[in-house]
Structure formats: structure tokens, C-alpha cells
Enzyme design. Structure first.
Site, PDB file in Angstrom:
ATOM      1  N   ASP A  57      24.154 -34.014  22.945  1.00  0.00           N
ATOM      2  CA  ASP A  57      22.284 -33.104  22.842  1.00  0.00           C
ATOM      3  C   ASP A  57      22.300 -31.865  23.140  1.00  0.00           C
ATOM      4  O   ASP A  57      22.971 -31.536  23.481  1.00  0.00           O
ATOM      5  CB  ASP A  57      20.944 -34.015  23.213  1.00  0.00           C
ATOM      6  CG  ASP A  57      19.650 -33.409  23.171  1.00  0.00           C
ATOM      7  OD1 ASP A  57      19.220 -32.771  22.655  1.00  0.00           O
ATOM      8  OD2 ASP A  57      18.740 -34.595  22.300  1.00  0.00           O
ATOM      9  N   SER A 106      14.769 -32.748  18.665  1.00  0.00           N
ATOM     10  CA  SER A 106      15.679 -33.907  19.240  1.00  0.00           C
ATOM     11  C   SER A 106      14.601 -35.016  17.837  1.00  0.00           C
ATOM     12  O   SER A 106      15.230 -35.692  17.320  1.00  0.00           O
ATOM     13  CB  SER A 106      15.826 -33.653  21.015  1.00  0.00           C
ATOM     14  OG  SER A 106      16.699 -33.799  20.832  1.00  0.00           O
ATOM     15  N   ASP A 158      12.687 -40.972  25.868  1.00  0.00           N
ATOM     16  CA  ASP A 158      13.269 -39.750  25.405  1.00  0.00           C
ATOM     17  C   ASP A 158      13.685 -39.788  23.404  1.00  0.00           C
ATOM     18  O   ASP A 158      14.002 -40.911  23.243  1.00  0.00           O
ATOM     19  CB  ASP A 158      14.044 -38.608  26.132  1.00  0.00           C
ATOM     20  CG  ASP A 158      13.573 -37.398  26.013  1.00  0.00           C
ATOM     21  OD1 ASP A 158      12.974 -36.835  25.383  1.00  0.00           O
ATOM     22  OD2 ASP A 158      14.891 -36.640  26.430  1.00  0.00           O
ATOM     23  N   THR A 160      16.005 -38.457  20.929  1.00  0.00           N
ATOM     24  CA  THR A 160      17.120 -38.899  20.571  1.00  0.00           C
ATOM     25  C   THR A 160      16.914 -41.376  20.406  1.00  0.00           C
ATOM     26  O   THR A 160      17.854 -41.043  19.978  1.00  0.00           O
ATOM     27  CB  THR A 160      18.398 -38.723  21.562  1.00  0.00           C
ATOM     28  OG1 THR A 160      17.729 -36.838  21.276  1.00  0.00           O
ATOM     29  CG2 THR A 160      20.060 -38.372  20.134  1.00  0.00           C
ATOM     30  N   ARG A 171       6.222 -38.129  20.058  1.00  0.00           N
ATOM     31  CA  ARG A 171       7.598 -37.458  20.801  1.00  0.00           C
ATOM     32  C   ARG A 171       6.874 -38.385  22.146  1.00  0.00           C
ATOM     33  O   ARG A 171       7.858 -38.773  23.865  1.00  0.00           O
ATOM     34  CB  ARG A 171       8.755 -37.067  21.358  1.00  0.00           C
ATOM     35  CG  ARG A 171       8.068 -35.457  21.443  1.00  0.00           C
ATOM     36  CD  ARG A 171       9.536 -34.289  21.576  1.00  0.00           C
ATOM     37  NE  ARG A 171      10.660 -35.103  22.165  1.00  0.00           N
ATOM     38  CZ  ARG A 171      11.663 -34.064  22.256  1.00  0.00           C
ATOM     39  NH1 ARG A 171      11.991 -33.389  20.969  1.00  0.00           N
ATOM     40  NH2 ARG A 171      12.614 -33.852  23.624  1.00  0.00           N
ATOM     41  N   GLU A 330      24.380 -40.789  24.107  1.00  0.00           N
ATOM     42  CA  GLU A 330      23.993 -39.792  23.999  1.00  0.00           C
ATOM     43  C   GLU A 330      23.635 -39.142  25.284  1.00  0.00           C
ATOM     44  O   GLU A 330      23.872 -39.508  26.301  1.00  0.00           O
ATOM     45  CB  GLU A 330      22.216 -39.755  23.641  1.00  0.00           C
ATOM     46  CG  GLU A 330      21.652 -37.917  23.984  1.00  0.00           C
ATOM     47  CD  GLU A 330      20.326 -37.740  24.224  1.00  0.00           C
ATOM     48  OE1 GLU A 330      20.289 -36.974  23.923  1.00  0.00           O
ATOM     49  OE2 GLU A 330      19.678 -39.344  24.438  1.00  0.00           O
ATOM     50  N   ASP A 335      21.528 -30.214  26.689  1.00  0.00           N
ATOM     51  CA  ASP A 335      20.799 -29.678  26.183  1.00  0.00           C
ATOM     52  C   ASP A 335      19.624 -28.774  27.130  1.00  0.00           C
ATOM     53  O   ASP A 335      19.304 -28.023  27.219  1.00  0.00           O
ATOM     54  CB  ASP A 335      19.554 -30.886  24.933  1.00  0.00           C
ATOM     55  CG  ASP A 335      18.313 -30.236  25.057  1.00  0.00           C
ATOM     56  OD1 ASP A 335      18.346 -29.537  23.984  1.00  0.00           O
ATOM     57  OD2 ASP A 335      17.626 -31.032  25.928  1.00  0.00           O
ATOM     58  N   LYS A 336      19.646 -30.166  28.145  1.00  0.00           N
ATOM     59  CA  LYS A 336      18.424 -30.056  29.032  1.00  0.00           C
ATOM     60  C   LYS A 336      18.949 -28.879  30.168  1.00  0.00           C
ATOM     61  O   LYS A 336      18.272 -28.316  30.425  1.00  0.00           O
ATOM     62  CB  LYS A 336      18.058 -31.380  29.977  1.00  0.00           C
ATOM     63  CG  LYS A 336      17.787 -32.056  29.516  1.00  0.00           C
ATOM     64  CD  LYS A 336      17.015 -33.456  29.852  1.00  0.00           C
ATOM     65  CE  LYS A 336      16.918 -34.429  29.150  1.00  0.00           C
ATOM     66  NZ  LYS A 336      15.363 -34.263  27.632  1.00  0.00           N
ATOM     67  N   HIS A 339      18.225 -25.831  28.480  1.00  0.00           N
ATOM     68  CA  HIS A 339      17.365 -25.245  28.419  1.00  0.00           C
ATOM     69  C   HIS A 339      17.076 -23.902  29.674  1.00  0.00           C
ATOM     70  O   HIS A 339      16.554 -23.362  29.684  1.00  0.00           O
ATOM     71  CB  HIS A 339      16.113 -26.675  28.433  1.00  0.00           C
ATOM     72  CG  HIS A 339      15.931 -26.514  26.773  1.00  0.00           C
ATOM     73  ND1 HIS A 339      15.323 -25.977  26.072  1.00  0.00           N
ATOM     74  CD2 HIS A 339      15.838 -28.249  25.950  1.00  0.00           C
ATOM     75  CE1 HIS A 339      14.921 -26.512  24.845  1.00  0.00           C
ATOM     76  NE2 HIS A 339      15.819 -27.564  25.537  1.00  0.00           N
ATOM     77  N   ASP A 377      22.653 -33.174  17.888  1.00  0.00           N
ATOM     78  CA  ASP A 377      21.619 -33.145  16.718  1.00  0.00           C
ATOM     79  C   ASP A 377      20.996 -32.081  16.653  1.00  0.00           C
ATOM     80  O   ASP A 377      20.243 -31.051  15.886  1.00  0.00           O
ATOM     81  CB  ASP A 377      20.343 -33.492  17.568  1.00  0.00           C
ATOM     82  CG  ASP A 377      20.135 -33.505  19.518  1.00  0.00           C
ATOM     83  OD1 ASP A 377      20.752 -32.403  19.211  1.00  0.00           O
ATOM     84  OD2 ASP A 377      18.939 -33.895  20.034  1.00  0.00           O
ATOM     85  N   HIS A 378      21.082 -30.303  17.456  1.00  0.00           N
ATOM     86  CA  HIS A 378      21.572 -29.405  16.895  1.00  0.00           C
ATOM     87  C   HIS A 378      21.567 -28.607  17.800  1.00  0.00           C
ATOM     88  O   HIS A 378      22.237 -28.710  19.068  1.00  0.00           O
ATOM     89  CB  HIS A 378      19.169 -29.361  17.058  1.00  0.00           C
ATOM     90  CG  HIS A 378      18.953 -29.289  18.449  1.00  0.00           C
ATOM     91  ND1 HIS A 378      19.211 -28.392  20.030  1.00  0.00           N
ATOM     92  CD2 HIS A 378      18.636 -30.774  19.068  1.00  0.00           C
ATOM     93  CE1 HIS A 378      18.861 -29.291  20.640  1.00  0.00           C
ATOM     94  NE2 HIS A 378      17.992 -30.053  20.032  1.00  0.00           N
ATOM     95  N   HIS A 421      16.688 -24.352  21.851  1.00  0.00           N
ATOM     96  CA  HIS A 421      17.147 -24.369  19.886  1.00  0.00           C
ATOM     97  C   HIS A 421      17.699 -23.077  18.820  1.00  0.00           C
ATOM     98  O   HIS A 421      16.831 -22.693  18.900  1.00  0.00           O
ATOM     99  CB  HIS A 421      16.802 -25.281  19.128  1.00  0.00           C
ATOM    100  CG  HIS A 421      16.266 -26.917  20.670  1.00  0.00           C
ATOM    101  ND1 HIS A 421      15.554 -27.786  20.221  1.00  0.00           N
ATOM    102  CD2 HIS A 421      16.339 -26.757  22.060  1.00  0.00           C
ATOM    103  CE1 HIS A 421      15.321 -28.832  20.175  1.00  0.00           C
ATOM    104  NE2 HIS A 421      16.163 -28.543  22.156  1.00  0.00           N
TER     105      HIS A 421
END
Ligand SMILES: [Zn+2]
Length: 458
Positions: A57, A106, A158, A160, A171, A330, A335-336, A339, A377-378, A421
Site C-alpha cells: 500500500d 486505497s 480497511d 484494500t 470506506r 497487503e 502507506d500509513k 502518511h 495501489d498508489h 498520496h
């Protein structure tokens, strides 16, 4: 260790961009994929029995490069660098009129590969305009008799993991107490309920991850009213495991729900987050005191998931070789931690994800009828910048395993805010049947067609 963050989507910015520029109507080819490279078995040979799809992610090229530089060195290679076929795919979302929203979250990106349809940011496997459910790759796999599984370091509810076996307008509708933004999806209104309820109602054979608190929420409507979602899962035949020990001993034959943390599974590594003006050079701490010792690694979860899915698809067919399986894995906290502008957290999670990639590749080496795909995913915020640079925003300097100094910058949002992102294309790499389909530049939605064709799902 991960500080809580809210996904903040570039709604306003993207909307302005779309309004201010004459975006041509999206050609049909961009929805259905690369026009001159259709995913057909006749063009690509043998079908796949199994698919293992690994999603890092937020794992763009710079996240991969950071993990490579820090762990195996600039000239080294990660497991995910060793796939024989590597391409790139685009990740944009759409607005409700179908026009590009250049930075995806996501939910929309996962919906892309899970259903072959793009949607609006925040939505889970439903259309962008009419908000209607679209069949997912996992649902098709189940319908065709395959065993199915999902493993994540995020909450199992979550975005994904959610795109595989649930359909909700937003979501955030993760548990029965979280349904504010999904009035049409509630059981009371004739809908399928929250992501947690839908996930267990789907009887996915293997569900492993975090998010125990969501499953401890009480169902308020329908046949399971008054029970928690965990109790609902047990009623549906699930065996529930909560730590490494119980995961180790659980046997197949009945579906398995593994809930290894109250929320997101704690990260593997820690360090000082990036700061305005930079940090002193640091080595990452490769153990997180806040991660309970009984928490299974993503690598171990992936190995066990494959073992359970293999057993399931065999027992389902009188011990004869079964119809195969579909598994998604995943690595969520790349990702987290991106962030949170925490480079050590981020790199530790990328390295942990890479060990799960090795499990999949080792399995495929013995079972060459397995298609393994590793992608993201991005894109995300982190960038490798020169040591002498004084970039705006947050930066940190790391001392790599090979003794070099590596400067990382996070500048996709104001310091103190969640870093955002990005809209860049990301890597997609594969081996096995139909792996040629990832070559060139494709669209995220093309991956759905590749997986479906490889497994010959009707
Ligand atoms: Zn994110």
C-alpha cells in the site's frame, strides 16, 4: 507507534483541475485496458491454477528504492525486484461523471483491480455514479470453486482488504457501529451491512490481519442482532485465532478468521520521524517495543494462508487436486508510515512485505501454475533527496546498512498534517501464467482482466 491519521483526499484540488482543464472524454480503451494487449489465454498460453496478489500500500518507486538502499544497498536487489516481468500501471480514480481524479485513495484503487471498474475516492467496489455493487475477483473465484483468502497488516475492514468481499458507499463503514455514511448499505435498509459483516458473510476461507475492535462491535439489525461480528463469524463456521501460537496450530477444513491487533497491526521497525529542517543521521530500530511478541509477521501469515488454502481446495475435492486459490496479501503500513513521515516505520514495513513476496515466489517456484503479481495501489510522499538539499517540509537522514547516508523528504502536505498520496504510476511485476500482461504501461483496472483470464473465471 503509528500515529493516527485520517486519509485526506485531494477532493477540492482534483475537482478544480478537472474543471479548469478540458479533459477529453475518456476513451473506451482506457477503461477496458491497453487496447493492443488484451489479456487472452490464447495470446499468453497456459491458465493459472492459483493467484497470489501482493499489494504494497502506497509502495511507489521511491518507497521501493528507499527500502532497497537501506537494507540490501543501492546495488542490491529485493525479492520484489526479482520478478521476470515488470511494467507500470496508472492509478487514478474518477469523479461521479467518470472524469479522472488524478490522485486515488486505497478504496478507489482497490476497486479498480478487484472489479475492473474505476470509482470515486472512498468507495468500496461500487460504481462511481449509481453506487451499485460490482462483482469482485474474489466473488468470481468463489463462484468458480476456488479457495479464497486475504491477509493484511491493516484492519481487515480497511479499504484494500475490503474491496475483495464487500460493497459499501464509503470506506468508513467498517463495523456495525460505523454506518453513518452508508445508510443504504445497512441491514435494516435491506443492504448487506458493514464491511466486517459482509467479509464473514462471504465465508472467505482465510481472513488474517488487524481490526479486532471492529469485529467486537455488536450487530444491531438482522439475524445476528445482539451478537458481535466475531460471534457471527463463529456461527458461520469460522475458527477465530488471535496470536502467533493459535495461528500456528489452526487446521483447515473450516474458515479461519485471524485478528492479531485491536486496530492496525503494530509496525516492525521504529525510528525518529522526519522533522522540519531534518534529523541527525540515525539507524532504524529493527524491533518495536510496542509490537507484542505474539504478533505473527506478514511473512508467517502469508505462509499459513497458503497452507490453509491448499488444504481447503484439496479437501473440497476428495483430496484430489482442487481448483486452486486466490490470495491477496497487503503490506498496509508502508502507506500509513508514509502518511506519518516516519521513514524507519515505512522501510521496516516494506522489508516485511518483501519477505512475504519471497514466500509467494518460493511457493510459485514449486507450483509454476501460480501467477504471482506484486504491485501497489498508489504512489506516496517519500522522496530521496541530495544530502546537501534543504527541502521544505519534513526530512530525515538515515545511515544505511552499507554505511551510506540517505536523506528522505516528505513534502506533499504541510508539516503536522498527514502526508498525501501522489498520482504517479506505480510498478507492477509478475511471474507465472499471463505474467506478460503486466508489461508496458497498463491501467490498474487491466489487472482485474489479467487475474480473471488467468484463472478462467466465469
Ligand atoms: Zn493512504
Amino acid at each position: 507507534m503509528s500515529r493516527p491519521h485520517r486519509h485526506r483526499w485531494a477532493w477540492g484540488t482534483a475537482a478544480l483541475l478537472v474543471a479548469a482543464t478540458a479533459v477529453p472524454a475518456m476513451a473506451a480503451a482506457s477503461e477496458t485496458g491497453a487496447a493492443d494487449a488484451p489479456a487472452t489465454l490464447s495470446a499468453h498460453g497456459k491458465k493459472a491454477k492459483n493467484v497470489i496478489l501482493l499489494i504494497g500500500d502506497g509502495m511507489g518507486d521511491s518507497e521501493i528504492t528507499l527500502a532497497r538502499d537501506y537494507t540490501v544497498g543501492a546495488d542490491g536487489r529485493l525479492n520484489m525486484d526479482r520478478f521476470p516481468r515488470t511494467g507500470a500501471y496508472t492509478t487514478y480514480a474518477v469523479d461521479k461523471h467518470g472524469k479522472p481524479d488524478y490522485v486515488t485513495d486505497s478504496a478507489a484503487s482497490g476497486t479498480g483491480w478487484a472489479t475492473g471498474h474505476k470509482t470515486v475516492n472512498g468507495r468500496i467496489s461500487k460504481t462511481p455514479d449509481t453506487d451499485k455493487a460490482v462483482p469482485t475477483i474474489l466473488e468470481l473465484a468463489q463462484r468458480n470453486g476456488l479457495a479464497t483468502g486475504s491477509v493484511t497488516t491493516a484492519e481487515l475492514t480497511d479499504a484494500t482488504p475490503a474491496v475483495l468481499a464487500s460493497h459499501v458507499s464509503d470506506r468508513s463503514c467498517q463495523g456495525p457501529a460505523d454506518m453513518k455514511k452508508c445508510p443504504a448499505d445497512t441491514v435494516g435498509n435491506g443492504g448487506p451491512g458493514s464491511i466486517a459483516e459482509q467479509s464473514v458473510n462471504h465465508k472467505v476461507d482465510v481472513l488474517l490481519g488487524g481490526g479486532r475492535n471492529r469485529f467486537e462491535q455488536t450487530v444491531t439489525e438482522g439475524p445476528y442482532k445482539g451478537r458481535t461480528v466475531t460471534q457471527q463469524a463463529r456461527k458461520l463456521g469460522y475458527q477465530v485465532v488471535t496470536d502467533d501460537q493459535s495461528l500456528r496450530v489452526v487446521k483447515g477444513g473450516k474458515p479461519v478468521l485471524g485478528l492479531f491487533a485491536p486496530e492496525t497491526v503494530p509496525v516492525e521497525w521504529t525510528g525518529k520521524p522526519a522533522a522540519v529542517g531534518g534529523t541527525a543521521p540515525q539507524r532504524c530500530v529493527t524491533g518495536n517495543p510496542d509490537r507484542p511478541a505474539r504478533t505473527p509477521s506478514l511473512e508467517r501469515q502469508t505462509r499459513k494462508a497458503i497452507e490453509l488454502l491448499e488444504a481447503k481446495q484439496r479437501t473440497g475435492h476428495g483430496k484430489k487436486p482442487g481448483k486452486g486459490f486466490f490470495l491477496q496479501v497487503e503490506g498496509a503500513s508502508i502507506d500509513k508510515q508514509d502518511h506519518a513521515a516516519d521513514p524507519c516505520g515505512q522501510i521496516g514495513e516494506t522489508a516485511a512485505f518483501d519477505r512475504a513476496v519471497k514466500v509467494a515466489r518460493d511457493y510459485a517456484a514449486k507450483h509454476p501454475d501460480t501467477l504471482v503479481v506484486t504491485t501497489a495501489d498508489h504512489g506516496h510522499s517519500s522522496q530521496i533527496v541530495p544530502l546537501e538539499a534543504t527541502p521544505p517540509g519534513l526530512s530525515a537522514t538515515l545511515v544505511t546498512d552499507e554505511g551510506g547516508r540517505l536523506k528522505v523528504n516528505y513534502s506533499t502536505n504541510t508539516p503536522g498534517q498527514s502526508q498525501e498520496h501522489t498520482g504517479t504510476q506505480v510498478r507492477i511485476a509478475a511471474q507465472g501464467p499471463l505474467s506478460d500482461c503486466v508489461l508496458g504501461v497498463t491501467n490498474q483496472t487491466d489487472l482485474f482482466t489479467t487475474l480473471r483470464t488467468a484463472l478462467t473465471l466465469r
